[in-house]
Design an enzyme around this catalytic site. Sequence first.
Site, mmCIF file in Angstrom:
data_model
loop_
_atom_site.group_PDB
_atom_site.id
_atom_site.type_symbol
_atom_site.label_atom_id
_atom_site.label_comp_id
_atom_site.label_asym_id
_atom_site.label_seq_id
_atom_site.Cartn_x
_atom_site.Cartn_y
_atom_site.Cartn_z
ATOM 1 N N PRO A 248 0.838 -1.077 -0.099
ATOM 2 C CA PRO A 248 -0.123 -0.108 0.128
ATOM 3 C C PRO A 248 0.972 1.247 -0.073
ATOM 4 C CG PRO A 248 -0.082 -0.987 2.130
ATOM 5 C CD PRO A 248 0.987 -1.983 1.345
ATOM 6 N N ASP A 422 5.913 2.798 1.517
ATOM 7 C CA ASP A 422 5.217 1.708 2.036
ATOM 8 C C ASP A 422 4.469 2.228 3.305
ATOM 9 O OD1 ASP A 422 3.993 -0.545 3.371
ATOM 10 O OD2 ASP A 422 5.625 -1.856 2.826
ATOM 11 N N HIS A 423 3.136 2.433 3.485
ATOM 12 C CA HIS A 423 2.175 3.308 4.237
ATOM 13 C C HIS A 423 1.914 2.503 5.509
ATOM 14 C CE1 HIS A 423 0.288 6.592 5.675
ATOM 15 N NE2 HIS A 423 -0.466 6.792 4.624
ATOM 16 N N ARG A 424 2.319 1.026 5.366
ATOM 17 C CA ARG A 424 2.280 0.122 6.329
ATOM 18 C C ARG A 424 3.357 0.306 7.299
ATOM 19 N NH1 ARG A 424 2.438 -5.440 3.322
ATOM 20 N NH2 ARG A 424 4.348 -4.257 2.513
#
Length: 450
Positions: A248, A422-424
Amino acid sequence: MALIEVKVPDIGDFKEVSVIEVLVKPGDTVKAEQSLITVESDKASMEIPCSHAGVVKELKVALGDKVAEGSLVLMLETADAAGVAQAAPAAAEPVASVPAPAAAPAPAATPVAVSVASSAPAVAAPAALPAHQPGTPSGSLPHASPSIRKAARELGVPLAEVKGSGFKGRITLDDLQGFVQQVMAGDAQTAAQKAKAPTAASVGGGLPGLLPWPQVDFAKYGPIERKDLSRIKKISGANLHRNWVMIPHVTNHDDADITELEAFRLQLNKENEKAGVKVTMLAFLIKAAAVTLKKFPEFNASLDGDQLVYKEYFHIGFAADTPNGLVVPVIKDADKKGILQISQETAELAKKAREGKMSPADMQGGCFSISSLGGIGGKYFTPIINAPEVAILGVCKSSLEPKWNGQAFEPRLMLPLSLSYDHRVIDGAAAARFNVYFASLLADFRRIVL
Ligand code: COA
C-alpha cells in the site's frame, strides 16, 4: 398436489434486474426458502428464494432475462394444497452482507451490499482451476451469499468443493480465496479439504471481480510483429507487479533547490577533468540518501511479518536503464564513501549493467533505491517500491524556476523529488519530513557532515 406460480417478491428499490444465475432446473426438489435464481442490479446482487417446498416443473426465466417484482420465476408442484392460497410473493427483507444464517426467517430476496462494477460477462476461469458451469448445480447447494457465488462464478470455482468456515458452514470470501490460492499452488484436493483463511500478506493470487484481460486481434487493424519479452523484463515485470499489488504505497512530491550543488558539481568536474571521474548528480543523491536514512531509520527497514528489521548498514540501489530492461545495482556502504568514489562506482556498475555483465552480488543487499530520470526529463512520477525495501526516491530533471527570496524573484535550479513509501511502515508526515530533510541536504551539502 398443486401447481403454483413462484414469482419475484418485493425487491425494494430495484425496478428491473438481470438474472445472472439460475440455481435450479426442472425436476429438482426444492425446500421453502431455497434460492432459485440470483439477480443483479448495477449496485448489488441478490438471491430470490422459493416461497414453498415442492418440485420444479417448469422454469420461466433464463440467464440474462430482466425481471422485476411479480415476474414469474417458475412453476412449482407442491404437496401442500393449502399452501396454494398463500402462494403470494413474500416481502423483501434485506439482510446484512455478513454471513447470514443458512435459512432466512422468511422467504425474501437477499440483497447483499457488494459493489458490482458492471453487468459484464463472467470472467473466464483461469486454466488451473476446475471448470464450473454456472446454472447447472448438482446436489444440494452450498451455503454462500450472492456476492461469494458471483466471485466463485467469475473465478470458475466449484463452490461445492469449498469448505465453509462461516456460520453454519457458510462459505466466506476468505474460504474462497484460500481455495483459489491452494488450487493455483497445484493442490486442488488439499484446497477442497482444507480451505482456510489466507494471511493478509498472502492475498493477491486471486483477485475476485476483475474483468478478464482484453483479447484483441491486433492484426485486424494493421500490420504487427510479435517479440518475446527479454529475460530481464520478465523477471522485473513479475517483481514490479507483486510490489505494486502488495504494497500500500503513497508518493510524496517535493522540490530541492540544487542551484549551489550543481555549481559545485560543475566546478568539481572542471577540477577533476584529468582524473577521468565524472562527478554525477546521482552520486550526491546517493550520499544524501544514506545520511537521510540514518536520521529516519524506518526508511532503512524491511517488514518481516509483524516485525520491522532495522538495518544498520546503508546500501543504496539505483535504477539503471539497459537495452534489455531495468536493473538495480547497489552501492554498498554509501554512508562511508565519498562523492568521487560513489561517482566512479555508479559509472562502473551502470556500464556493467548495460553490457549485461552484472553479477547477482552487484544487485543484492539494497536498503533503499533511487530512480533517476534526471538525464532524460519529466517532472514527477510514482516509482514502485523495490520490496522488501520500504521506500524509493524518484528524481526527475532539474529546471530553473523563479523563486521569491523575500525581495525579488530569482532563478533557482529546482530538482523534482518523488518519494514512494510503504504506508504500513511509514506515515505520511514522516515521508514529508524525509523529503524536506533530504532537500535541505542538497540545498546546502555542508549539512552532510553535521
Ligand atoms: N536534472 C537535470 N539534468 C540531469 C539530472 C537532473 N536531475 N541528472 C543528470 N542530468 C544530466 C547530467 O548533467 C548529464 O548531462 P551532461 O551529459 O550534459 O553532463 C546527463 O543528464 C547524464 O547524466 P549522468 O550523470 O551521466 O547520468 P545519470 O546519473 O543521470 O544517470 C543512470 C545514470 C544509470 C541512473 C542512468 O543512465 C539511467 O539509467 N537512468 C534511468 C533510470 C530509470 O530508468 N529509472 C526508471 C525506473 S522506473
